[in-house]
Design a protein around this motif. Sequence first.
Motif, PDB file in Angstrom:
ATOM      1  N   TYR A   1      -5.506  -0.424   7.095  1.00 55.92           N
ATOM      2  CA  TYR A   1      -4.680  -0.670   5.749  1.00 55.92           C
ATOM      3  C   TYR A   1      -5.358  -2.074   5.445  1.00 55.92           C
ATOM      4  CZ  TYR A   1      -1.189   1.993   7.895  1.00 55.92           C
ATOM      5  OH  TYR A   1      -0.313   2.942   8.429  1.00 55.92           O
TER       6      TYR A   1
ATOM      7  N   LEU B   1      -1.109  -3.845  -0.840  1.00 59.86           N
ATOM      8  CA  LEU B   1      -1.810  -2.670  -0.259  1.00 59.86           C
ATOM      9  C   LEU B   1      -2.891  -2.180  -1.254  1.00 59.86           C
ATOM     10  CD1 LEU B   1      -2.285  -1.146   2.298  1.00 59.86           C
ATOM     11  CD2 LEU B   1      -0.538   0.368   1.515  1.00 59.86           C
TER      12      LEU B   1
ATOM     13  N   PRO C   1      -2.131   8.651   2.829  1.00 54.66           N
ATOM     14  CA  PRO C   1      -1.492   7.229   2.792  1.00 54.66           C
ATOM     15  C   PRO C   1      -0.105   7.768   3.301  1.00 54.66           C
ATOM     16  CG  PRO C   1      -2.462   7.622   0.798  1.00 54.66           C
ATOM     17  CD  PRO C   1      -2.924   8.727   1.355  1.00 54.66           C
TER      18      PRO C   1
ATOM     19  N   GLY D   1       2.033  -1.102   6.144  1.00 57.83           N
ATOM     20  CA  GLY D   1       1.605   0.014   5.330  1.00 57.83           C
ATOM     21  C   GLY D   1       2.969   0.312   4.616  1.00 57.83           C
TER      22      GLY D   1
ATOM     23  N   VAL E   1      -5.721   2.891   2.141  1.00 58.95           N
ATOM     24  CA  VAL E   1      -5.339   3.355   3.462  1.00 58.95           C
ATOM     25  C   VAL E   1      -6.570   4.212   4.012  1.00 58.95           C
ATOM     26  CG1 VAL E   1      -3.830   4.339   4.872  1.00 58.95           C
ATOM     27  CG2 VAL E   1      -2.909   2.528   3.112  1.00 58.95           C
TER      28      VAL E   1
END
Lengths: 63, 244
Positions: free
Chosen positions: B164, B225, B70, B125, B228
Amino acid sequence: MYGWIWRHLPGNAFVRAIISLALVLGVVYLLFQYIFPWAEPLLPFNNVTVDEGMGAATGGVPR
Amino acid sequence: MTLRIVVRTFSEICVTVGTLIVLLVVYVLYWTGIRADSAMDDQMDTLTKRWATEDKDPGSTQNAAAEAGPPEALHDDRSYEGGKPFAVMYIPRFGADWRRPVLQGTGVGTLKKGLGHYAGTAALGGEGNFAVAGHRRTYGDPFKDFPRLRSGDVVVVNDGRAWYTYKISSRPYKTLPDDTGVLKPLPKPLDPGAAPYDRPGRYLTLTTCEPEWGSSHRLITWAHLDEVKAASEGKPAVLGGAGG
């Protein structure tokens, strides 16, 4: 107006019809290519962003 | 005789105006969509080509960073060039094949080609709020089904380096056009009860117009989020990818 244009076109009826069609297509092209793209932002469907009150935490959001 | 000319001219003007209105409707409903489709295809091609060249350079720091997990501050907003595409957004709720390019900036010309990332909001992100605007109607109707978004729906964005996956937190929130608080790193809408989050994080905001053909309000939705994945791992499972 349209009668006046018709009377001032050269040739016989067939030639006049062809020229009229070309004129109509030309006008539609001008409208779609230049005039409507100019007019379209004046209509309300373009406003999809939150703006004004610029600079809150976002440092100014463009339109 | 004169009256006849007046009446005739008046009728001709009426017919002309009527034709113009019909043509304008055709332009707004169909022609902008056709233009937008070809513009979006162009943007997608640009992205595909750029990503293809980036892949040939696996030593680039950006790829290395994406594969390291990430991203912390993987890239900042300045790395996006104004008016240029930098990512592709997928929203399965809008259709299995719904995808749109995301361009930098929210100018009128930019939004004709795809979705627009608000300059000054977080990078994709990144810590803060990655905010994106899109047309609800005209120009391909990208956000036509916006009100159908529900809590738990996913918004997937691919910038060529990573996938993402954001999860939507609540139903779309209707607000006023000057409610810029919704774009804050910790979203702070005018109606405090609509505030989706209570602590800083990595968020995504989508905005479009409300009502469908009007501009008196805006519809907003927020997502956080969730996951990822490096681009090399393939599409996330929510998009029907292999990995997951």
